[in-house]
Each structure stands twice: as structure tokens, then as C-alpha cells.
Design a protein around this motif. Sequence first.
Motif, PDB file in Angstrom:
ATOM      1  N   UNK A 155       8.005 -32.026 -36.365  1.00  0.00           N
ATOM      2  CA  UNK A 155       7.913 -31.268 -35.121  1.00  0.00           C
ATOM      3  C   UNK A 155       6.679 -31.696 -34.315  1.00  0.00           C
ATOM      4  N   UNK A 156       5.538 -31.853 -35.029  1.00  0.00           N
ATOM      5  CA  UNK A 156       4.295 -32.234 -34.346  1.00  0.00           C
ATOM      6  C   UNK A 156       4.466 -33.601 -33.677  1.00  0.00           C
ATOM      7  N   UNK A 157       5.089 -34.532 -34.392  1.00  0.00           N
ATOM      8  CA  UNK A 157       5.260 -35.880 -33.836  1.00  0.00           C
ATOM      9  C   UNK A 157       6.262 -35.844 -32.675  1.00  0.00           C
ATOM     10  N   UNK A 158       7.392 -35.153 -32.903  1.00  0.00           N
ATOM     11  CA  UNK A 158       8.459 -35.092 -31.892  1.00  0.00           C
ATOM     12  C   UNK A 158       7.956 -34.456 -30.608  1.00  0.00           C
ATOM     13  N   UNK A 159       7.319 -33.308 -30.771  1.00  0.00           N
ATOM     14  CA  UNK A 159       6.927 -32.545 -29.590  1.00  0.00           C
ATOM     15  C   UNK A 159       5.688 -33.085 -28.900  1.00  0.00           C
ATOM     16  N   UNK A 160       4.720 -33.565 -29.716  1.00  0.00           N
ATOM     17  CA  UNK A 160       3.458 -33.986 -29.110  1.00  0.00           C
ATOM     18  C   UNK A 160       3.506 -35.424 -28.625  1.00  0.00           C
ATOM     19  N   UNK A 161       4.422 -36.226 -29.182  1.00  0.00           N
ATOM     20  CA  UNK A 161       4.451 -37.646 -28.778  1.00  0.00           C
ATOM     21  C   UNK A 161       5.778 -38.023 -28.121  1.00  0.00           C
ATOM     22  N   UNK A 162       6.910 -37.715 -28.801  1.00  0.00           N
ATOM     23  CA  UNK A 162       8.195 -38.224 -28.302  1.00  0.00           C
ATOM     24  C   UNK A 162       8.609 -37.505 -27.017  1.00  0.00           C
ATOM     25  N   UNK A 163       8.559 -36.164 -27.028  1.00  0.00           N
ATOM     26  CA  UNK A 163       9.019 -35.414 -25.836  1.00  0.00           C
ATOM     27  C   UNK A 163       8.191 -35.779 -24.592  1.00  0.00           C
ATOM     28  N   UNK A 164       6.837 -35.800 -24.677  1.00  0.00           N
ATOM     29  CA  UNK A 164       6.086 -36.209 -23.478  1.00  0.00           C
ATOM     30  C   UNK A 164       6.398 -37.642 -23.043  1.00  0.00           C
ATOM     31  N   UNK A 165       6.675 -38.533 -24.039  1.00  0.00           N
ATOM     32  CA  UNK A 165       7.006 -39.927 -23.678  1.00  0.00           C
ATOM     33  C   UNK A 165       8.335 -39.973 -22.926  1.00  0.00           C
ATOM     34  N   UNK A 166       9.318 -39.178 -23.402  1.00  0.00           N
ATOM     35  CA  UNK A 166      10.619 -39.120 -22.701  1.00  0.00           C
ATOM     36  C   UNK A 166      10.392 -38.574 -21.285  1.00  0.00           C
ATOM     37  N   UNK A 167       9.524 -37.575 -21.187  1.00  0.00           N
ATOM     38  CA  UNK A 167       9.217 -36.977 -19.882  1.00  0.00           C
ATOM     39  C   UNK A 167       8.632 -38.010 -18.922  1.00  0.00           C
ATOM     40  N   UNK A 168       7.756 -38.884 -19.472  1.00  0.00           N
ATOM     41  CA  UNK A 168       7.175 -39.935 -18.622  1.00  0.00           C
ATOM     42  C   UNK A 168       8.272 -40.867 -18.125  1.00  0.00           C
ATOM     43  N   UNK A 169       9.214 -41.205 -19.048  1.00  0.00           N
ATOM     44  CA  UNK A 169      10.324 -42.088 -18.661  1.00  0.00           C
ATOM     45  C   UNK A 169      11.193 -41.417 -17.599  1.00  0.00           C
ATOM     46  N   UNK A 170      11.379 -40.081 -17.747  1.00  0.00           N
ATOM     47  CA  UNK A 170      12.216 -39.347 -16.789  1.00  0.00           C
ATOM     48  C   UNK A 170      11.470 -39.111 -15.480  1.00  0.00           C
ATOM     49  N   UNK A 171      10.214 -39.545 -15.428  1.00  0.00           N
ATOM     50  CA  UNK A 171       9.453 -39.473 -14.177  1.00  0.00           C
ATOM     51  C   UNK A 171       8.766 -38.146 -13.951  1.00  0.00           C
ATOM     52  N   UNK A 172       8.690 -37.296 -15.005  1.00  0.00           N
ATOM     53  CA  UNK A 172       8.011 -36.010 -14.822  1.00  0.00           C
ATOM     54  C   UNK A 172       7.153 -35.659 -16.029  1.00  0.00           C
TER      55      UNK A 172
END
Length: 223
Positions: A155-172
Motif C-alpha cells: 500500500x505504501x509503495x502503491x499509494x506513495x509512488x505509483x499513484x502519484x506517478x500515474x497522476x503525473x502521466x495523466x497531467x494532474x
Amino acid sequence: MRAMFDRIAGVYDVMNSVMTAGLHHRWRERAADLAQLGPGGRALDVATGTGDLALALAERVGPDGAVVGCDFSEGMLARARDKDASGRVAWEWADALALPYPDAAFDAATVGFGARNFSDLERGIAEMARVVRPGGRVVVLEITTPQKPPLSTFFAVWFDRVVPAIGRLAGDPDAYSYLPSSVRRFPGPEGLAAVLAGAGLVDVRWILTAGGIIALHAGTVAA
Ligand SMILES: C[S@@+](CC[C@H](N)C(=O)[O-])C[C@H]1O[C@@H](n2cnc3c(N)ncnc32)[C@H](O)[C@@H]1O
């Protein structure tokens, strides 16, 4: 906050499917079941967003029932209206902290992935309890923080690293780094159950699913 949801409305459904591997539909179905509605029922979905939980409620109440999906983001409501071509749900602008509905107007009120965004959680839950009739149900579907490894590590890795990275890709990036911080601020399952009880709900129970990452809470409005 409202502007942020207006901004992400266009990518919201796709992002949900990516971030949850498509499981979010099943969790909303379980939340709709916990509302214990039957044909002809009246239901309110608060912070309805793009409307999937409200549409699941509409399936349960059938053509003689009435479902309202409300949100304070016009961008989200526009998406929900587009999805609901046959007009099964009334999509209405409303602030969850001051619902424009009379006391006891509904048989059930639900909120899916919205309570964590309420600036005053107690007030939002109290409003849901107020608009539901005695004996009716209040259901909260929300992300929660798993306590034990290996899920807590994942959860820590997914939420703190993967989700924000996806957000950057999605432009937000702001919107999707907001997500982990809002989950961390939110009470755990016992704490949320206490908030429901504090709003006068009885028989408060919760189910944890997805390895303890998703919590479904439900309570009954005291008779
Ligand atoms: C993460 S989305 C969840 C949407 C939907 N319920 C779902 O299950 O996907 C959160 C929603 O809560 C809405 N929201 C947050 N605070 C609100 C408030 N005080 N009143 C009304 N809507 C609110 C946002 O506009 C957004 O659409």
C-alpha cells in the motif's frame, strides 16, 4: 477541492479502473447491497461523482423507485448525466455538509470514496443520517490504510509512488498526490465506525476487503 474534481472528471473513470485493476465496480455493488433497498425504494448517493454507485442503487429500486445522485462538482455531474442516458437517476448539485433534502426523505444514503474528502466528516455523516428515515441505512465505502504487512508495505509503495506517478502521466500531479494524503488523514475502520455511531446510527458494522485496503461501513438510523 471542487475545482480539482472538475479538472479530473474527464479521466476519473479510467484512472479508477487503472488504480484498482477494475475492482471498484464490485466494491460499489457491495455498497449498494448494504443499503438494503427493495423495489420502489428511495435512495441518495452523496458525492456521487461520475455516478456509478447511484446507478447501482437505481438497479435495486427499479422503475418505481427514486434515486438522487448529488455532488458539488458540476464537471463530475456532467459525466454522470452523460452515462445515464435513460435518466434513471436525478443528478443534483448539493454540498454534502448541508444537504438540501428534508429529514427522513430517503430509505438509504450512500457515499463512495467521497467521505474522505469531506472537510467536516462528522457533519457529512450526520447529514446523511438526518435525511434517512428511521430504520433506513447509511453506507460508507472508502479506502482505508491496512495495518499489517505485506499489504501495508504494498500500500505504501502503491499509494506513495505509483499513484502519484500515474497522476503525473495523466497531467494532474496535485490531484493524485492529494489522494494518498487524504487516505492517511482519514480515520481507520474503528474510528469511522465511531463517527457513524456518533451520528446516531445503530448496528454499525464494517467489512474489510481487497486485503484490508477497502472498508465498507453500514449503520441503521435509530427508530
Ligand atoms: C473520489 S470522488 C468519488 C466519486 C464517486 N462516489 C465514486 O464512487 O467514484 C469524490 C467526489 O466527492 C465530491 N465531493 C467532495 N466533497 C464534497 C462535498 N462537500 N459535497 C459534495 N460533493 C463532494 C467530489 O466532487 C467528487 O466527485
